[in-house]
Design a protein around this motif. Structure first.
Motif, PDB file in Angstrom:
ATOM      1  N   HIS A 128      49.476  15.761  67.396  1.00 16.91           N
ATOM      2  CA  HIS A 128      49.477  14.310  67.492  1.00 16.91           C
ATOM      3  C   HIS A 128      50.851  13.801  67.045  1.00 16.91           C
ATOM      4  O   HIS A 128      51.767  14.586  66.805  1.00 16.91           O
ATOM      5  CB  HIS A 128      48.347  13.703  66.648  1.00 16.91           C
ATOM      6  CG  HIS A 128      48.479  13.924  65.176  1.00 16.91           C
ATOM      7  ND1 HIS A 128      48.604  15.180  64.610  1.00 16.91           N
ATOM      8  CD2 HIS A 128      48.517  13.051  64.138  1.00 16.91           C
ATOM      9  CE1 HIS A 128      48.697  15.069  63.296  1.00 16.91           C
ATOM     10  NE2 HIS A 128      48.652  13.786  62.985  1.00 16.91           N
ATOM     11  N   ASP A 129      51.007  12.512  66.987  1.00 18.27           N
ATOM     12  CA  ASP A 129      52.271  11.883  66.591  1.00 18.27           C
ATOM     13  C   ASP A 129      53.451  12.407  67.411  1.00 18.27           C
ATOM     14  O   ASP A 129      53.394  12.404  68.634  1.00 18.27           O
ATOM     15  CB  ASP A 129      52.515  12.089  65.093  1.00 18.27           C
ATOM     16  CG  ASP A 129      51.573  11.250  64.226  1.00 18.27           C
ATOM     17  OD1 ASP A 129      50.942  10.339  64.780  1.00 18.27           O
ATOM     18  OD2 ASP A 129      51.463  11.514  63.027  1.00 18.27           O
ATOM     19  N   TRP A 196      35.384  15.422  57.345  1.00 18.64           N
ATOM     20  CA  TRP A 196      36.703  15.128  56.814  1.00 18.64           C
ATOM     21  C   TRP A 196      37.032  16.025  55.633  1.00 18.64           C
ATOM     22  O   TRP A 196      38.175  16.415  55.426  1.00 18.64           O
ATOM     23  CB  TRP A 196      36.785  13.664  56.417  1.00 18.64           C
ATOM     24  CG  TRP A 196      38.043  13.311  55.687  1.00 18.64           C
ATOM     25  CD1 TRP A 196      38.158  12.813  54.423  1.00 18.64           C
ATOM     26  CD2 TRP A 196      39.387  13.420  56.183  1.00 18.64           C
ATOM     27  NE1 TRP A 196      39.478  12.610  54.084  1.00 18.64           N
ATOM     28  CE2 TRP A 196      40.267  12.973  55.150  1.00 18.64           C
ATOM     29  CE3 TRP A 196      39.940  13.861  57.392  1.00 18.64           C
ATOM     30  CZ2 TRP A 196      41.639  12.952  55.294  1.00 18.64           C
ATOM     31  CZ3 TRP A 196      41.322  13.842  57.536  1.00 18.64           C
ATOM     32  CH2 TRP A 196      42.164  13.403  56.504  1.00 18.64           C
ATOM     33  N   PHE A 205      46.576  15.008  58.817  1.00 19.25           N
ATOM     34  CA  PHE A 205      46.377  13.590  59.104  1.00 19.25           C
ATOM     35  C   PHE A 205      46.537  12.771  57.824  1.00 19.25           C
ATOM     36  O   PHE A 205      46.205  13.233  56.738  1.00 19.25           O
ATOM     37  CB  PHE A 205      44.990  13.359  59.713  1.00 19.25           C
ATOM     38  CG  PHE A 205      44.778  14.108  60.994  1.00 19.25           C
ATOM     39  CD1 PHE A 205      45.227  13.585  62.191  1.00 19.25           C
ATOM     40  CD2 PHE A 205      44.165  15.353  60.990  1.00 19.25           C
ATOM     41  CE1 PHE A 205      45.058  14.277  63.376  1.00 19.25           C
ATOM     42  CE2 PHE A 205      43.991  16.056  62.166  1.00 19.25           C
ATOM     43  CZ  PHE A 205      44.439  15.520  63.369  1.00 19.25           C
ATOM     44  N   ARG A 206      47.013  11.571  57.975  1.00 21.98           N
ATOM     45  CA  ARG A 206      47.280  10.728  56.812  1.00 21.98           C
ATOM     46  C   ARG A 206      46.003  10.354  56.056  1.00 21.98           C
ATOM     47  O   ARG A 206      46.000  10.234  54.830  1.00 21.98           O
ATOM     48  CB  ARG A 206      48.025   9.466  57.250  1.00 21.98           C
ATOM     49  CG  ARG A 206      49.487   9.698  57.582  1.00 21.98           C
ATOM     50  CD  ARG A 206      50.180   8.432  58.017  1.00 21.98           C
ATOM     51  NE  ARG A 206      49.866   8.099  59.396  1.00 21.98           N
ATOM     52  CZ  ARG A 206      50.579   8.519  60.449  1.00 21.98           C
ATOM     53  NH1 ARG A 206      51.628   9.310  60.256  1.00 21.98           N
ATOM     54  NH2 ARG A 206      50.241   8.168  61.674  1.00 21.98           N
ATOM     55  N   ASN A 207      44.919  10.159  56.795  1.00 26.49           N
ATOM     56  CA  ASN A 207      43.665   9.778  56.176  1.00 26.49           C
ATOM     57  C   ASN A 207      42.519  10.031  57.149  1.00 26.49           C
ATOM     58  O   ASN A 207      42.735  10.421  58.310  1.00 26.49           O
ATOM     59  CB  ASN A 207      43.687   8.302  55.738  1.00 26.49           C
ATOM     60  CG  ASN A 207      44.146   7.386  56.867  1.00 26.49           C
ATOM     61  OD1 ASN A 207      43.652   7.469  57.983  1.00 26.49           O
ATOM     62  ND2 ASN A 207      45.115   6.525  56.559  1.00 26.49           N
ATOM     63  N   ALA A 209      40.550   7.928  58.602  1.00 20.91           N
ATOM     64  CA  ALA A 209      40.525   7.010  59.737  1.00 20.91           C
ATOM     65  C   ALA A 209      41.430   7.503  60.873  1.00 20.91           C
ATOM     66  O   ALA A 209      41.061   7.412  62.062  1.00 20.91           O
ATOM     67  CB  ALA A 209      40.956   5.616  59.286  1.00 20.91           C
ATOM     68  N   GLU A 210      42.599   8.025  60.518  1.00 19.31           N
ATOM     69  CA  GLU A 210      43.494   8.544  61.558  1.00 19.31           C
ATOM     70  C   GLU A 210      42.855   9.730  62.261  1.00 19.31           C
ATOM     71  O   GLU A 210      42.865   9.805  63.499  1.00 19.31           O
ATOM     72  CB  GLU A 210      44.831   8.960  60.952  1.00 19.31           C
ATOM     73  CG  GLU A 210      45.813   9.461  62.018  1.00 19.31           C
ATOM     74  CD  GLU A 210      47.092  10.001  61.437  1.00 19.31           C
ATOM     75  OE1 GLU A 210      48.165   9.672  61.949  1.00 19.31           O
ATOM     76  OE2 GLU A 210      47.019  10.786  60.451  1.00 19.31           O
ATOM     77  N   TRP A 211      42.301  10.654  61.494  1.00 18.87           N
ATOM     78  CA  TRP A 211      41.643  11.806  62.103  1.00 18.87           C
ATOM     79  C   TRP A 211      40.493  11.356  63.011  1.00 18.87           C
ATOM     80  O   TRP A 211      40.364  11.823  64.154  1.00 18.87           O
ATOM     81  CB  TRP A 211      41.116  12.731  61.010  1.00 18.87           C
ATOM     82  CG  TRP A 211      40.166  13.788  61.498  1.00 18.87           C
ATOM     83  CD1 TRP A 211      40.435  14.801  62.375  1.00 18.87           C
ATOM     84  CD2 TRP A 211      38.788  13.934  61.150  1.00 18.87           C
ATOM     85  NE1 TRP A 211      39.309  15.574  62.591  1.00 18.87           N
ATOM     86  CE2 TRP A 211      38.283  15.063  61.849  1.00 18.87           C
ATOM     87  CE3 TRP A 211      37.931  13.227  60.300  1.00 18.87           C
ATOM     88  CZ2 TRP A 211      36.961  15.487  61.725  1.00 18.87           C
ATOM     89  CZ3 TRP A 211      36.617  13.648  60.171  1.00 18.87           C
ATOM     90  CH2 TRP A 211      36.134  14.763  60.878  1.00 18.87           C
ATOM     91  N   SER A 213      40.122   8.701  64.629  1.00 19.76           N
ATOM     92  CA  SER A 213      40.603   8.046  65.849  1.00 19.76           C
ATOM     93  C   SER A 213      41.080   9.045  66.897  1.00 19.76           C
ATOM     94  O   SER A 213      41.190   8.704  68.081  1.00 19.76           O
ATOM     95  CB  SER A 213      41.734   7.077  65.509  1.00 19.76           C
ATOM     96  OG  SER A 213      42.927   7.782  65.156  1.00 19.76           O
ATOM     97  N   LEU A 214      41.341  10.283  66.463  1.00 21.10           N
ATOM     98  CA  LEU A 214      41.893  11.303  67.359  1.00 21.10           C
ATOM     99  C   LEU A 214      40.939  12.453  67.623  1.00 21.10           C
ATOM    100  O   LEU A 214      41.099  13.183  68.615  1.00 21.10           O
ATOM    101  CB  LEU A 214      43.188  11.859  66.761  1.00 21.10           C
ATOM    102  CG  LEU A 214      44.297  10.842  66.497  1.00 21.10           C
ATOM    103  CD1 LEU A 214      45.448  11.502  65.754  1.00 21.10           C
ATOM    104  CD2 LEU A 214      44.780  10.213  67.786  1.00 21.10           C
TER     105      LEU A 214
END
Length: 282
Positions: A128-129, A196, A205-207, A209-211, A213-214
């Motif tokens: 990602h990113d 998680w 992943f930063r948190n 929520a980011e995970w 979303s992906l």
């Protein structure tokens, strides 16, 4: 690892092996596992494998781009299947076996000729990113400059192992969102965590929520009616998440035969993946 220099555009834009990579086969390149320990398998580089080092603007570094195709076939203009490596791996990991499997399936008439492309995405990126930006925005230009993938350097299909399986499903989703879906996707032992608590140990992943979303498990509908193949050993650490994905996605091929998250299973599944992807690229 020896230094690799960029390849030129000579010889009718065909790829050639530079002296810097010619000895890599002797290093015992192999398929990485999610353990972070490379599993080595000797593989001499031949005329149907090429390696080039390219500067990625998105990643802010040089990355290896590996092109594999059936022996005796000019890769120029062939459809391209992107293949994403696993955690703690790199593009060169995929050299082990793939050129042979491509050649054998083509020579037996199972698949049309096509190219498998691998690039470095980072050892723990989950694609990602910045690595995803590289795939979507930079790689087509790299291919087009070299006469690969047809007009615009289009990637026709995507595949991946472990972390690369996660990335392949995310890439397929992004391509559909952009209005240019791939023709097929195949994943082997995809790194699909079901919580998680387990995923956060990867520090990818930063948190949460980011995970979320992906995470492909939470966005199966985003793949649409994409032709899809999934392989995972029934003793693999990711079998729970893979079975959940299979139940939701109902892929064309869903194989959960005996095996673990290791080289032996990957090498068993990869020829089947080649045979699945190929006909969708005719």
């Amino acid at each position: 690892m020896p230094h690799r220099e960029p390849m030129g555009r000579a010889m009718s834009r065909r790829f050639v092996l530079t002296s810097g990579v010619a000895g890599l086969g002797a290093l015992g390149l192999g398929l990485s596992t999610d353990t972070g320990i490379p599993v080595n398998q000797a593989m001499p580089l031949g005329g149907n494998v090429s390696v080039e080092q390219i500067r990625s603007r998105s990643r802010g570094r040089r990355v290896d781009m590996v092109v594999m195709h059936p022996r005796g076939i000019d890769p120029e203009g062939l459809p391209v299947c992107l293949m994403l490596h696993g955690r703690h791996g790199d593009a060169l990991d995929l050299v082990a076996g793939m050129p042979t499997w491509l050649s054998e399936s083509f020579e037996r008439g199972i698949v049309p000729p096509f190219t498998v492309l691998a690039v470095d995405g980072g050892r723990t990126s989950y694609w990602h990113d910045d690595p995803m930006t590289m795939l979507l925005e930079e790689v087509p230009g790299w291919l087009a400059e070299r006469g690969l993938g047809g007009p615009g350097g289009r990637i026709a299909a995507v595949s991946g192992i472990s972390m690369g399986g996660f990335g392949a499903l995310l890439y397929a989703r992004r391509r559909r969102e952009l209005g240019d879906p791939v023709s097929a996707a195949g994943v082997i032992s995809p790194a699909l965590f079901t919580s998680w608590k387990a995923m956060r140990t990867r520090n990818a992943f930063r948190n949460e929520a980011e995970w979320a979303s992906l995470d492909p498990l939470r966005h199966v509908d985003a793949l649409g009616d994409l032709p899809l193949g999934v392989w995972c050993g029934n003793a693999d650490r990711f079998i729970k998440g893979t079975r959940r994905f299979i139940q939701r996605a109902r892929p064309d091929v869903a194989s959960t035969t005996p095996g673990r998250h290791n080289r032996a299973y990957f090498r068993k599944a990869m020829p089947e993946l080649v045979d699945f992807i190929g006909p969708h690229l005719a």
